[in-house]
Design a protein around this motif. Structure first.
Motif, PDB file in Angstrom:
ATOM      1  N   TYR A 171       1.199   6.376  -6.849  1.00 41.38           N
ATOM      2  CA  TYR A 171      -0.035   6.969  -7.368  1.00 41.38           C
ATOM      3  C   TYR A 171      -0.024   8.499  -7.234  1.00 41.38           C
ATOM      4  O   TYR A 171      -0.442   9.217  -8.140  1.00 41.38           O
ATOM      5  N   ASN A 186       0.823  -1.205   0.000  1.00 42.91           N
ATOM      6  CA  ASN A 186       0.000   0.000   0.000  1.00 42.91           C
ATOM      7  C   ASN A 186       0.863   1.264   0.000  1.00 42.91           C
ATOM      8  O   ASN A 186       0.578   2.218  -0.739  1.00 42.91           O
ATOM      9  N   ASN A 233     -12.932  -1.564 -10.563  1.00 44.21           N
ATOM     10  CA  ASN A 233     -12.087  -0.498 -11.111  1.00 44.21           C
ATOM     11  C   ASN A 233     -11.088  -1.012 -12.144  1.00 44.21           C
ATOM     12  O   ASN A 233     -10.902  -0.404 -13.199  1.00 44.21           O
ATOM     13  N   THR A 234     -10.471  -2.149 -11.825  1.00 39.94           N
ATOM     14  CA  THR A 234      -9.411  -2.674 -12.684  1.00 39.94           C
ATOM     15  C   THR A 234      -9.915  -3.008 -14.076  1.00 39.94           C
ATOM     16  O   THR A 234      -9.316  -2.599 -15.073  1.00 39.94           O
ATOM     17  N   PHE A 260      -4.792  12.843  -4.012  1.00 44.28           N
ATOM     18  CA  PHE A 260      -5.373  12.530  -2.701  1.00 44.28           C
ATOM     19  C   PHE A 260      -6.027  13.769  -2.071  1.00 44.28           C
ATOM     20  O   PHE A 260      -7.074  13.663  -1.432  1.00 44.28           O
ATOM     21  N   LEU A 318      -9.367  14.001  -3.864  1.00 42.19           N
ATOM     22  CA  LEU A 318     -10.314  12.955  -3.441  1.00 42.19           C
ATOM     23  C   LEU A 318     -10.778  13.151  -2.004  1.00 42.19           C
ATOM     24  O   LEU A 318     -11.891  12.767  -1.647  1.00 42.19           O
ATOM     25  N   GLN A 324     -16.278  12.894  -3.489  1.00 38.79           N
ATOM     26  CA  GLN A 324     -16.287  11.898  -4.556  1.00 38.79           C
ATOM     27  C   GLN A 324     -17.393  12.288  -5.517  1.00 38.79           C
ATOM     28  O   GLN A 324     -18.442  12.778  -5.114  1.00 38.79           O
ATOM     29  N   GLN A 362     -10.225   4.966 -12.078  1.00 38.10           N
ATOM     30  CA  GLN A 362      -9.371   5.355 -10.950  1.00 38.10           C
ATOM     31  C   GLN A 362     -10.199   5.499  -9.673  1.00 38.10           C
ATOM     32  O   GLN A 362     -11.429   5.565  -9.725  1.00 38.10           O
ATOM     33  N   PRO A 363      -9.540   5.579  -8.524  1.00 33.18           N
ATOM     34  CA  PRO A 363     -10.272   5.866  -7.282  1.00 33.18           C
ATOM     35  C   PRO A 363     -11.126   7.124  -7.486  1.00 33.18           C
ATOM     36  O   PRO A 363     -10.674   8.082  -8.107  1.00 33.18           O
ATOM     37  N   GLY A 364     -12.363   7.088  -6.991  1.00 39.79           N
ATOM     38  CA  GLY A 364     -13.248   8.247  -7.123  1.00 39.79           C
ATOM     39  C   GLY A 364     -14.138   8.195  -8.356  1.00 39.79           C
ATOM     40  O   GLY A 364     -15.014   9.042  -8.530  1.00 39.79           O
ATOM     41  N   GLU A 365     -13.917   7.212  -9.229  1.00 40.43           N
ATOM     42  CA  GLU A 365     -14.668   7.225 -10.491  1.00 40.43           C
ATOM     43  C   GLU A 365     -15.825   6.235 -10.577  1.00 40.43           C
ATOM     44  O   GLU A 365     -16.626   6.303 -11.507  1.00 40.43           O
TER      45      GLU A 365
END
Ligand code: CO
Length: 211
Positions: free
Chosen positions: A19, A12, A51-52, A27, A30, A34, A57-60
């Protein structure tokens, strides 16, 4: 903490550093809010990470997953996610994603006891029974499983549309489409089942909320 979990923490830290480097300020952005445009409802299966596989991306994308991607009208969990996504986040598209080779669907085709999950999966047996005729020409287990995985997507798309949440959104003029797709764990390809529903008149009358 055991070593396996320690490794995840290390993973992580590496990811967060990389990232933030690739997406300067991500970050901080975000942390404020969101604003995902999509709600994804999929299976808990570890091979189908939302997501993958859709490159987001995060948030989408707002995500709900459970065994066999079921939308049950008495499940407070999925209903809460659906309500938040529609009423607050105002997503324009809901994607119900099933997958071939789904263990939940396979279990529903069997007549063995698997535990508590059998009750959760009972609606898939109901779906099989309702579409019994479609299985007449199907002569092997693989095809039978594939077909039921697809029929399950179609059914859950309808369930989303029958909910008071989606019905109310349409009645109030909100733009909202519900799509059914299925993922191939053997090739990584997402297939559109072409069962998109975008308005109240596309659902059966008994479910339509009157204005
Ligand atoms: Co599955």
């Amino acid at each position: 903490m055991n070593n396996r979990i320690k490794q995840l923490i290390v993973n992580n830290q590496e990811w967060a550093n990389r990232y933030a480097e690739e997406h300067p300020g991500i970050f901080e952005k975000l942390a404020k809010q969101q604003k995902p445009e999509y709600l994804w409802i999929g299976c808990s299966d570890s091979r189908v990470p939302a997501n993958t596989i859709i490159g987001l991306q995060p948030g989408e994308v707002f995500v709900h997953r459970n065994i066999a991607n079921i939308v049950n009208h008495s499940d407070l969990n999925v209903l809460s996610v659906l309500e938040y996504a529609v009423k607050v986040l105002k997503v324009k598209d809901i994607i119900l994603c099933g997958h071939y080779g789904c263990g939940g669907v396979k279990a529903a085709l069997e007549r063995k006891e698997h535990g508590l999950v059998d009750n959760w999966l009972r609606v898939i047996k109901d779906n099989y029974r309702a579409n019994r005729k479609q299985f007449d020409g199907v002569d092997n287990e693989q095809e039978e499983l594939d077909l039921l995985c697809e029929l399950n997507v179609v059914e859950q798309v309808k369930n989303i549309c029958h909910s008071t949440i989606v019905q109310s959104a349409w009645l109030s003029g909100q733009q909202l489409s519900v799509h059914g797709v299925i993922y191939g764990i053997e090739d990584g390809i997402l297939k559109d089942l072409d069962v998109t529903i975008s308005s109240i008149d596309q659902v059966e009358a008994i479910y339509q909320l009157e204005s």
